[in-house]
Design a protein around this motif. Structure first.
Motif, PDB file in Angstrom:
ATOM      1  N   GLN A  89      -8.379  78.593  73.548  1.00 12.96           N
ATOM      2  CA  GLN A  89      -7.564  78.231  72.373  1.00 12.96           C
ATOM      3  C   GLN A  89      -7.910  79.116  71.151  1.00 12.96           C
ATOM      4  OE1 GLN A  89      -8.245  73.951  72.083  1.00 12.96           O
ATOM      5  NE2 GLN A  89      -6.112  73.546  72.639  1.00 12.96           N
ATOM      6  N   ASP A  90      -9.128  79.644  71.136  1.00 10.16           N
ATOM      7  CA  ASP A  90      -9.546  80.504  70.012  1.00 10.16           C
ATOM      8  C   ASP A  90      -8.850  81.866  70.065  1.00 10.16           C
ATOM      9  OD1 ASP A  90     -11.195  78.506  69.121  1.00 10.16           O
ATOM     10  OD2 ASP A  90     -12.966  79.245  70.193  1.00 10.16           O
ATOM     11  N   ASN A  91      -8.302  82.177  71.219  1.00 14.40           N
ATOM     12  CA  ASN A  91      -7.696  83.520  71.382  1.00 14.40           C
ATOM     13  C   ASN A  91      -6.197  83.470  71.671  1.00 14.40           C
ATOM     14  OD1 ASN A  91     -10.297  84.865  71.212  1.00 14.40           O
ATOM     15  ND2 ASN A  91     -10.707  84.046  73.256  1.00 14.40           N
ATOM     16  N   VAL A  92      -5.537  82.383  71.313  1.00 14.63           N
ATOM     17  CA  VAL A  92      -4.087  82.284  71.604  1.00 14.63           C
ATOM     18  C   VAL A  92      -3.282  83.090  70.601  1.00 14.63           C
ATOM     19  CG1 VAL A  92      -4.205  80.052  72.757  1.00 14.63           C
ATOM     20  CG2 VAL A  92      -3.893  80.123  70.284  1.00 14.63           C
ATOM     21  N   ARG A  93      -2.063  83.489  71.067  1.00  9.99           N
ATOM     22  CA  ARG A  93      -1.220  84.318  70.210  1.00  9.99           C
ATOM     23  C   ARG A  93      -0.161  83.497  69.489  1.00  9.99           C
ATOM     24  NH1 ARG A  93       0.055  88.456  74.960  1.00  9.99           N
ATOM     25  NH2 ARG A  93       0.015  86.444  75.993  1.00  9.99           N
ATOM     26  N   ASN A  95       1.664  79.131  68.986  1.00 10.44           N
ATOM     27  CA  ASN A  95       1.517  77.672  69.112  1.00 10.44           C
ATOM     28  C   ASN A  95       1.832  77.177  70.520  1.00 10.44           C
ATOM     29  OD1 ASN A  95       0.653  77.161  66.560  1.00 10.44           O
ATOM     30  ND2 ASN A  95       2.672  76.655  65.729  1.00 10.44           N
ATOM     31  N   ARG A  96       2.775  77.838  71.150  1.00  9.34           N
ATOM     32  CA  ARG A  96       3.172  77.412  72.512  1.00  9.34           C
ATOM     33  C   ARG A  96       1.982  77.484  73.463  1.00  9.34           C
ATOM     34  NH1 ARG A  96       5.089  79.689  77.028  1.00  9.34           N
ATOM     35  NH2 ARG A  96       5.088  81.780  76.103  1.00  9.34           N
ATOM     36  N   GLU A  97       1.253  78.615  73.393  1.00  8.40           N
ATOM     37  CA  GLU A  97       0.066  78.779  74.257  1.00  8.40           C
ATOM     38  C   GLU A  97      -1.009  77.732  73.886  1.00  8.40           C
ATOM     39  OE1 GLU A  97      -1.506  82.727  74.239  1.00  8.40           O
ATOM     40  OE2 GLU A  97       0.310  83.606  75.118  1.00  8.40           O
ATOM     41  N   TYR A  98      -1.183  77.508  72.573  1.00 14.31           N
ATOM     42  CA  TYR A  98      -2.180  76.547  72.095  1.00 14.31           C
ATOM     43  C   TYR A  98      -1.851  75.131  72.594  1.00 14.31           C
ATOM     44  CZ  TYR A  98      -5.413  74.118  68.985  1.00 14.31           C
ATOM     45  OH  TYR A  98      -6.444  73.342  68.491  1.00 14.31           O
ATOM     46  N   ASN A  99      -0.563  74.753  72.475  1.00 15.99           N
ATOM     47  CA  ASN A  99      -0.121  73.420  72.935  1.00 15.99           C
ATOM     48  C   ASN A  99      -0.258  73.263  74.442  1.00 15.99           C
ATOM     49  OD1 ASN A  99       0.484  72.599  70.361  1.00 15.99           O
ATOM     50  ND2 ASN A  99       2.651  73.211  70.479  1.00 15.99           N
ATOM     51  N   SER A 100       0.022  74.323  75.157  1.00 19.04           N
ATOM     52  CA  SER A 100      -0.098  74.306  76.626  1.00 19.04           C
ATOM     53  C   SER A 100      -1.549  74.045  77.023  1.00 19.04           C
ATOM     54  CB  SER A 100       0.391  75.643  77.197  1.00 19.04           C
ATOM     55  OG  SER A 100       0.199  75.649  78.594  1.00 19.04           O
ATOM     56  N   LEU A 101      -2.471  74.752  76.343  1.00 15.47           N
ATOM     57  CA  LEU A 101      -3.906  74.550  76.635  1.00 15.47           C
ATOM     58  C   LEU A 101      -4.356  73.140  76.227  1.00 15.47           C
ATOM     59  CD1 LEU A 101      -5.229  78.045  75.530  1.00 15.47           C
ATOM     60  CD2 LEU A 101      -5.390  77.109  77.841  1.00 15.47           C
ATOM     61  N   SER A 102      -3.814  72.645  75.113  1.00 13.25           N
ATOM     62  CA  SER A 102      -4.147  71.277  74.666  1.00 13.25           C
ATOM     63  C   SER A 102      -3.741  70.253  75.715  1.00 13.25           C
ATOM     64  CB  SER A 102      -3.432  70.966  73.343  1.00 13.25           C
ATOM     65  OG  SER A 102      -3.967  71.746  72.305  1.00 13.25           O
ATOM     66  N   GLN A 108      -7.238  67.000  81.800  1.00 11.14           N
ATOM     67  CA  GLN A 108      -8.593  66.971  82.374  1.00 11.14           C
ATOM     68  C   GLN A 108      -9.392  65.777  81.843  1.00 11.14           C
ATOM     69  OE1 GLN A 108      -9.549  68.708  84.950  1.00 11.14           O
ATOM     70  NE2 GLN A 108      -7.604  69.822  84.920  1.00 11.14           N
ATOM     71  N   GLU A 109      -9.171  65.444  80.543  1.00  9.91           N
ATOM     72  CA  GLU A 109      -9.852  64.273  79.966  1.00  9.91           C
ATOM     73  C   GLU A 109      -9.389  62.978  80.635  1.00  9.91           C
ATOM     74  OE1 GLU A 109      -8.923  64.821  75.849  1.00  9.91           O
ATOM     75  OE2 GLU A 109     -10.812  65.896  75.415  1.00  9.91           O
ATOM     76  N   LEU A 110      -8.077  62.909  80.920  1.00 10.20           N
ATOM     77  CA  LEU A 110      -7.527  61.744  81.646  1.00 10.20           C
ATOM     78  C   LEU A 110      -8.092  61.664  83.067  1.00 10.20           C
ATOM     79  CD1 LEU A 110      -3.779  61.858  80.494  1.00 10.20           C
ATOM     80  CD2 LEU A 110      -5.407  60.010  80.020  1.00 10.20           C
ATOM     81  N   GLU A 111      -8.209  62.845  83.698  1.00 10.42           N
ATOM     82  CA  GLU A 111      -8.791  62.920  85.052  1.00 10.42           C
ATOM     83  C   GLU A 111     -10.240  62.403  85.038  1.00 10.42           C
ATOM     84  OE1 GLU A 111      -7.554  64.434  88.370  1.00 10.42           O
ATOM     85  OE2 GLU A 111      -5.991  63.365  87.276  1.00 10.42           O
ATOM     86  N   MET A 112     -10.982  62.774  83.994  1.00  8.04           N
ATOM     87  CA  MET A 112     -12.367  62.313  83.858  1.00  8.04           C
ATOM     88  C   MET A 112     -12.432  60.792  83.689  1.00  8.04           C
ATOM     89  SD  MET A 112     -14.009  65.278  81.425  1.00  8.04           S
ATOM     90  CE  MET A 112     -15.454  64.344  80.980  1.00  8.04           C
ATOM     91  N   GLN A 113     -11.535  60.269  82.844  1.00  8.00           N
ATOM     92  CA  GLN A 113     -11.497  58.814  82.612  1.00  8.00           C
ATOM     93  C   GLN A 113     -11.175  58.058  83.903  1.00  8.00           C
ATOM     94  OE1 GLN A 113      -8.764  57.903  79.405  1.00  8.00           O
ATOM     95  NE2 GLN A 113      -9.791  59.353  78.027  1.00  8.00           N
ATOM     96  N   LEU A 114     -10.186  58.619  84.637  1.00  7.40           N
ATOM     97  CA  LEU A 114      -9.783  58.001  85.903  1.00  7.40           C
ATOM     98  C   LEU A 114     -10.939  58.041  86.917  1.00  7.40           C
ATOM     99  CD1 LEU A 114      -7.329  56.685  87.317  1.00  7.40           C
ATOM    100  CD2 LEU A 114      -6.712  58.949  88.171  1.00  7.40           C
ATOM    101  N   ALA A 115     -11.634  59.187  86.949  1.00 10.59           N
ATOM    102  CA  ALA A 115     -12.781  59.336  87.860  1.00 10.59           C
ATOM    103  C   ALA A 115     -13.883  58.337  87.507  1.00 10.59           C
ATOM    104  CB  ALA A 115     -13.307  60.764  87.808  1.00 10.59           C
ATOM    105  N   GLU A 116     -14.155  58.180  86.190  1.00 16.85           N
ATOM    106  CA  GLU A 116     -15.164  57.217  85.725  1.00 16.85           C
ATOM    107  C   GLU A 116     -14.784  55.790  86.144  1.00 16.85           C
ATOM    108  OE1 GLU A 116     -18.005  57.702  84.560  1.00 16.85           O
ATOM    109  OE2 GLU A 116     -18.062  59.681  83.619  1.00 16.85           O
ATOM    110  N   LYS A 117     -13.478  55.478  85.999  1.00 19.07           N
ATOM    111  CA  LYS A 117     -12.971  54.154  86.392  1.00 19.07           C
ATOM    112  C   LYS A 117     -13.198  53.928  87.887  1.00 19.07           C
ATOM    113  CE  LYS A 117      -8.695  51.395  86.197  1.00 19.07           C
ATOM    114  NZ  LYS A 117      -8.085  51.414  87.520  1.00 19.07           N
ATOM    115  N   HIS A 118     -12.880  54.965  88.704  1.00 18.04           N
ATOM    116  CA  HIS A 118     -13.067  54.868  90.166  1.00 18.04           C
ATOM    117  C   HIS A 118     -14.542  54.713  90.519  1.00 18.04           C
ATOM    118  CE1 HIS A 118      -8.957  56.900  91.045  1.00 18.04           C
ATOM    119  NE2 HIS A 118      -8.858  55.570  91.042  1.00 18.04           N
ATOM    120  N   ILE A 119     -15.402  55.462  89.803  1.00 19.35           N
ATOM    121  CA  ILE A 119     -16.852  55.374  90.063  1.00 19.35           C
ATOM    122  C   ILE A 119     -17.341  53.958  89.811  1.00 19.35           C
ATOM    123  CG2 ILE A 119     -19.135  56.076  89.180  1.00 19.35           C
ATOM    124  CD1 ILE A 119     -17.896  58.949  88.874  1.00 19.35           C
TER     125      ILE A 119
END
Length: 260
Positions: A89-93, A95-102, A108-119
């Motif tokens: 995100q520090d090297n995007v050209r 807003n579209r690229e920045y939003n895509s990375l966001s 990935q944060e949702l995936e982590m939360q879901l994984a924690e829930k499953h654990i």
């Protein structure tokens, strides 16, 4: 075969009564064992079933623990990707690229939360499985102890009676050979049809052994004459006179004391 036809009716009656005494002794031995062999067999099946259940429970536990490892690995991968996308995100050209990375970071944060829930769910399953394993283990130990005790009882009885039983079965086969096949078949048929397995009985107090039905004096005289094989009209049992029965009992008691 010719030798069989030459023996007298009295000899046939004696051989039949001897056969009955031997088979009754075998019945007694088997009654001492009673239901123990079946009880031991049932316990063996139960213990085998519980061991299979324990194996399955432990296999299930392993699967759940592997699932937790996979979820933890997934969390580590998600953390690595978040770090990577944040740096990008520090090297995007634009807003579209920045939003895509966001969006990728958010995913990935949702995936982590879901994984924690499953654990968390998997850990609860592990606790539940461990409790079931512990209870099953306790029950299994109790059934194994019970089986060991019953097997010991059975082994003790077998040690006392097996040799005698085998010797008596041999004697039974030997006596069967002395009697014509027709009579042996009749004896076995009567024996299988009566509750106590007594196919040949003496006359006792004017009645068929083990029966309350009186035998007419004329028939009692014929039985004492030992000239023909007479059966009780009520039970179908073969009848012998008390004197013959007593003589054969004494003879068989001597045989039984030898085979013990």
């Amino acid at each position: 075969m010719a030798a069989k036809t030459e023996i007298t009716v009295e000899e046939k009656l004696r051989a039949l009564f001897d056969l009955q005494l031997i088979d009754s002794r075998v019945d007694e031995i088997r009654n001492v064992r009673g239901e123990l062999p079946l009880e031991v067999e049932d316990l063996e099946d139960e213990v085998a079933g519980m061991n299979t259940r324990m194996e399955k429970l432990n296999a299930d536990l392993e699967v759940i623990e592997n699932n937790i490892k996979e979820k933890k690995n997934g969390i580590e991968e998600a953390k690595t990707l978040i770090k990577k996308y944040t740096a990008q995100q520090d090297n995007v050209r634009n807003n579209r690229e920045y939003n895509s990375l966001s969006k990728e970071i958010e995913f990935q944060e949702l995936e982590m939360q879901l994984a924690e829930k499953h654990i968390k769910e998997f850990k609860a399953q592990i606790e539940q499985k461990k409790q079931v394993i512990e209870e099953t283990k306790e029950r299994l130990t109790a059934r194994q102890d019970h089986l060991k005790h019953k097997q010991g009882e059975l082994d003790e009885i077998l040690a006392e009676t097996e040799k005698e039983e085998k010797a008596l079965i041999k004697e039974s086969e030997k006596f069967e050979k002395q009697i014509e096949e027709r009579l042996v078949k009749a004896y076995k048929r009567i024996r299988s049809n009566v509750k106590n397995g007594l196919a040949v009985v003496p006359v006792e107090r004017g009645a068929s052994g083990g029966s309350f039905f009186t035998i007419p004096p004329q028939v009692q005289m014929e039985i004492a004459g030992r000239k023909k094989i007479i059966t009780d009209e009520h039970s179908g049992r073969i009848l012998v006179d008390p004197e013959l029965a007593q003589e054969e009992k004494e003879k068989m008691d001597a045989l039984f004391s030898k085979v013990k």
